[in-house]
Design an enzyme around this catalytic site. Structure first.
Site, PDB file in Angstrom:
ATOM      1  N   LYS A   9       0.773  -1.162  -0.079  1.00  9.14           N
ATOM      2  CA  LYS A   9      -0.144   0.070   0.203  1.00  9.14           C
ATOM      3  C   LYS A   9       0.854   1.170   0.076  1.00  9.14           C
ATOM      4  O   LYS A   9       0.667   2.229  -0.602  1.00  9.14           O
ATOM      5  CB  LYS A   9      -1.126  -0.015   1.175  1.00  9.14           C
ATOM      6  CG  LYS A   9      -1.949  -1.288   1.283  1.00  9.14           C
ATOM      7  CD  LYS A   9      -2.685  -1.147   2.560  1.00  9.14           C
ATOM      8  CE  LYS A   9      -2.112  -1.334   3.915  1.00  9.14           C
ATOM      9  NZ  LYS A   9      -1.308  -2.567   4.106  1.00  9.14           N
ATOM     10  N   ARG A  20       0.218  -9.247  13.650  1.00 10.09           N
ATOM     11  CA  ARG A  20      -0.523  -8.229  12.624  1.00 10.09           C
ATOM     12  C   ARG A  20      -1.311  -9.086  11.438  1.00 10.09           C
ATOM     13  O   ARG A  20      -2.375  -8.694  11.426  1.00 10.09           O
ATOM     14  CB  ARG A  20       0.715  -7.452  11.827  1.00 10.09           C
ATOM     15  CG  ARG A  20       1.009  -6.402  12.802  1.00 10.09           C
ATOM     16  CD  ARG A  20       2.493  -5.741  12.364  1.00 10.09           C
ATOM     17  NE  ARG A  20       2.048  -4.886  11.221  1.00 10.09           N
ATOM     18  CZ  ARG A  20       3.108  -4.602  10.184  1.00 10.09           C
ATOM     19  NH1 ARG A  20       4.446  -4.842  10.508  1.00 10.09           N
ATOM     20  NH2 ARG A  20       2.873  -3.739   9.460  1.00 10.09           N
TER      21      ARG A  20
HETATM   22  P1  AP5 Z   1       4.827  -1.615   1.751  1.00 12.05           P
HETATM   23  O1  AP5 Z   1       4.457  -0.611   0.728  1.00 12.05           O
HETATM   24  O2  AP5 Z   1       5.692  -0.962   2.857  1.00 12.05           O
HETATM   25  O3  AP5 Z   1       3.750  -2.351   2.421  1.00 12.05           O
HETATM   26  P2  AP5 Z   1       2.356  -1.856   2.946  1.00 12.05           P
HETATM   27  O4  AP5 Z   1       1.138  -2.408   2.673  1.00 12.05           O
HETATM   28  O5  AP5 Z   1       2.391  -0.245   3.203  1.00 12.05           O
HETATM   29  O6  AP5 Z   1       2.561  -2.398   4.578  1.00 12.05           O
HETATM   30  P3  AP5 Z   1       2.551  -1.677   5.901  1.00 12.05           P
HETATM   31  O7  AP5 Z   1       3.160  -2.514   7.140  1.00 12.05           O
HETATM   32  O8  AP5 Z   1       2.892  -0.278   6.086  1.00 12.05           O
HETATM   33  O9  AP5 Z   1       0.980  -1.790   6.181  1.00 12.05           O
HETATM   34  P4  AP5 Z   1       0.337  -2.036   7.586  1.00 12.05           P
HETATM   35  O10 AP5 Z   1      -0.936  -1.728   7.045  1.00 12.05           O
HETATM   36  O11 AP5 Z   1       0.534  -3.070   8.218  1.00 12.05           O
HETATM   37  O12 AP5 Z   1       0.862  -0.827   8.242  1.00 12.05           O
HETATM   38  P5  AP5 Z   1       0.419   0.728   8.763  1.00 12.05           P
HETATM   39  O13 AP5 Z   1       1.616   1.531   8.636  1.00 12.05           O
HETATM   40  O14 AP5 Z   1      -0.636   1.040   7.876  1.00 12.05           O
HETATM   41  O15 AP5 Z   1       5.562  -2.832   0.949  1.00 12.05           O
HETATM   42  C1  AP5 Z   1       6.087  -3.865   2.069  1.00 12.05           C
HETATM   43  C2  AP5 Z   1       7.457  -4.362   1.463  1.00 12.05           C
HETATM   44  O16 AP5 Z   1       7.406  -5.082   0.204  1.00 12.05           O
HETATM   45  C3  AP5 Z   1       8.569  -3.089   1.141  1.00 12.05           C
HETATM   46  O17 AP5 Z   1       9.820  -3.625   1.587  1.00 12.05           O
HETATM   47  C4  AP5 Z   1       8.244  -2.903  -0.236  1.00 12.05           C
HETATM   48  O18 AP5 Z   1       9.467  -2.338  -0.988  1.00 12.05           O
HETATM   49  C5  AP5 Z   1       7.963  -4.469  -0.783  1.00 12.05           C
HETATM   50  N1  AP5 Z   1       7.125  -4.572  -1.905  1.00 12.05           N
HETATM   51  C6  AP5 Z   1       6.123  -3.458  -2.265  1.00 12.05           C
HETATM   52  N2  AP5 Z   1       5.400  -4.050  -3.311  1.00 12.05           N
HETATM   53  C7  AP5 Z   1       6.241  -5.504  -3.690  1.00 12.05           C
HETATM   54  C8  AP5 Z   1       5.929  -6.114  -4.904  1.00 12.05           C
HETATM   55  N3  AP5 Z   1       5.393  -5.988  -5.977  1.00 12.05           N
HETATM   56  N4  AP5 Z   1       6.915  -7.346  -4.772  1.00 12.05           N
HETATM   57  C9  AP5 Z   1       8.065  -7.263  -3.942  1.00 12.05           C
HETATM   58  N5  AP5 Z   1       8.220  -6.487  -2.965  1.00 12.05           N
HETATM   59  C10 AP5 Z   1       7.332  -5.519  -2.602  1.00 12.05           C
HETATM   60  O19 AP5 Z   1      -0.122   0.469  10.169  1.00 12.05           O
HETATM   61  C11 AP5 Z   1       0.813   0.114  11.399  1.00 12.05           C
HETATM   62  C12 AP5 Z   1      -0.124  -0.205  12.452  1.00 12.05           C
HETATM   63  O20 AP5 Z   1      -0.985   1.068  12.892  1.00 12.05           O
HETATM   64  C13 AP5 Z   1      -0.920  -1.222  12.329  1.00 12.05           C
HETATM   65  O21 AP5 Z   1      -0.531  -2.444  12.873  1.00 12.05           O
HETATM   66  C14 AP5 Z   1      -2.175  -0.806  13.385  1.00 12.05           C
HETATM   67  O22 AP5 Z   1      -1.721  -1.193  14.859  1.00 12.05           O
HETATM   68  C15 AP5 Z   1      -2.099   0.705  13.263  1.00 12.05           C
HETATM   69  N6  AP5 Z   1      -3.074   1.146  12.447  1.00 12.05           N
HETATM   70  C16 AP5 Z   1      -2.995   1.637  10.927  1.00 12.05           C
HETATM   71  N7  AP5 Z   1      -3.973   2.074  10.701  1.00 12.05           N
HETATM   72  C17 AP5 Z   1      -5.145   1.554  11.653  1.00 12.05           C
HETATM   73  C18 AP5 Z   1      -6.588   1.825  11.381  1.00 12.05           C
HETATM   74  N8  AP5 Z   1      -7.280   1.940  10.307  1.00 12.05           N
HETATM   75  N9  AP5 Z   1      -7.131   1.163  12.502  1.00 12.05           N
HETATM   76  C19 AP5 Z   1      -6.653   0.601  13.577  1.00 12.05           C
HETATM   77  N10 AP5 Z   1      -5.373   0.500  13.624  1.00 12.05           N
HETATM   78  C20 AP5 Z   1      -4.381   0.832  12.755  1.00 12.05           C
END
Ligand code: AP5
Length: 219
Positions: free
Chosen positions: A14, A172
């Site tokens: 994402k 997670r």
């Molecule tokens: P990346 O783009 O970083 O993936 P992402 O989907 O953004 O992963 P996140 O870990 O940021 O998502 P998340 O939803 O767990 O965390 P968030 O910060 O929102 O890509 C991942 C890796 O893969 C990278 O190294 C990238 O280079 C690689 N990659 C990408 N595309 C690729 C491809 N096609 N092929 C190969 N490699 C690839 O949330 C963090 C925490 O906040 C949550 O755990 C929760 O506790 C809290 N939180 C956030 N939002 C909420 C909500 N709405 N409600 C309640 N709690 C919340």
């Protein structure tokens, strides 16, 4: 089209694809995880509360994140639309977003799901690195920086996210995928869901995401 929700399990890509949509539509990215991590770093009451959940891989309670995220959505820079990265994450959040947007005569125009199997995601998270200055996303395997440990874009050191430890990553996945399925179901029913194969190389996923924005057919 202006309000786009980006859906996917932790690590699905994402944060990697959000800038592609933002550039395509000329709207800002509102990232719930970024917003929460900034609050944790600043030591605010929200950050202290959020940290207790984030460090265990759990979702922050709906009543906390809904208030904070919808306030952010009302800021002037998001008036003409936004890419929502990480929100909504539960059916309650999705319904709260519908109500908020509906009150202003707006709606979620498209929900794009980046679909990747769980085991591939666990491997990806172990090799993810983040720019300490501006959050640019890298991967030691699939998307390495030109110079080890340094962001290509602004020269800042790369760091590893605290919640990318394998045990937290597994928590997670198990805690966050079931409510994600509810959100996917919500947007399938409203007819705005499109799905993209997130196992493809990053540029191919980007092309799929752009095609999903322009596609009028239901998923
Ligand atoms: P990346 O783009 O970083 O993936 P992402 O989907 O953004 O992963 P996140 O870990 O940021 O998502 P998340 O939803 O767990 O965390 P968030 O910060 O929102 O890509 C991942 C890796 O893969 C990278 O190294 C990238 O280079 C690689 N990659 C990408 N595309 C690729 C491809 N096609 N092929 C190969 N490699 C690839 O949330 C963090 C925490 O906040 C949550 O755990 C929760 O506790 C809290 N939180 C956030 N939002 C909420 C909500 N709405 N409600 C309640 N709690 C919340």
């Amino acid at each position: 089209m202006s309000v786009v929700v980006l859906l996917g399990a932790p690590g699905a890509g994402k944060g990697t694809q959000a800038p592609v949509i933002a550039d395509h539509l000329g709207v800002p990215i509102l990232g719930s995880g970024d917003l929460l991590r900034a609050a944790v770093a600043a030591g605010t009451p929200l950050g202290r509360e959020a940290d207790t959940y984030m460090s265990r891989g759990q979702l922050v309670p709906d009543n906390t994140i809904v208030r904070v995220f919808l306030d952010r959505l009302e800021q002037p820079d998001a008036r003409n639309g936004a890419v929502l990265d990480g929100f909504p994450r539960t059916r309650v959040q999705a319904e709260a977003l519908d109500t908020e947007l509906g009150g202003a005569g707006r709606r979620v125009d498209r929900a794009v799901l980046i679909d990747v199997p769980t085991e591939e995601l666990i491997l990806r998270m172990a090799s993810r690195r983040i720019c300490s200055a501006n959050g640019h996303v890298y991967n030691l395997t699939s998307n390495p920086p030109l110079k080890a440990g340094i962001c290509d874009i602004d020269g800042a050191p790369l760091t590893q996210r605290e919640d990318d430890q394998e045990e937290t990553v597994r928590a997670r996945m198990s805690q966050q995928i079931p409510p994600l399925l509810d959100v996917i179901d919500h947007y399938r029913k409203t007819g705005v869901l499109r799905s993209v194969d997130g196992r493809l190389p990053i540029d191919d996923v980007s092309a799929g995401v752009i095609a999903a924005l322009d596609d009028g057919a239901p998923a």
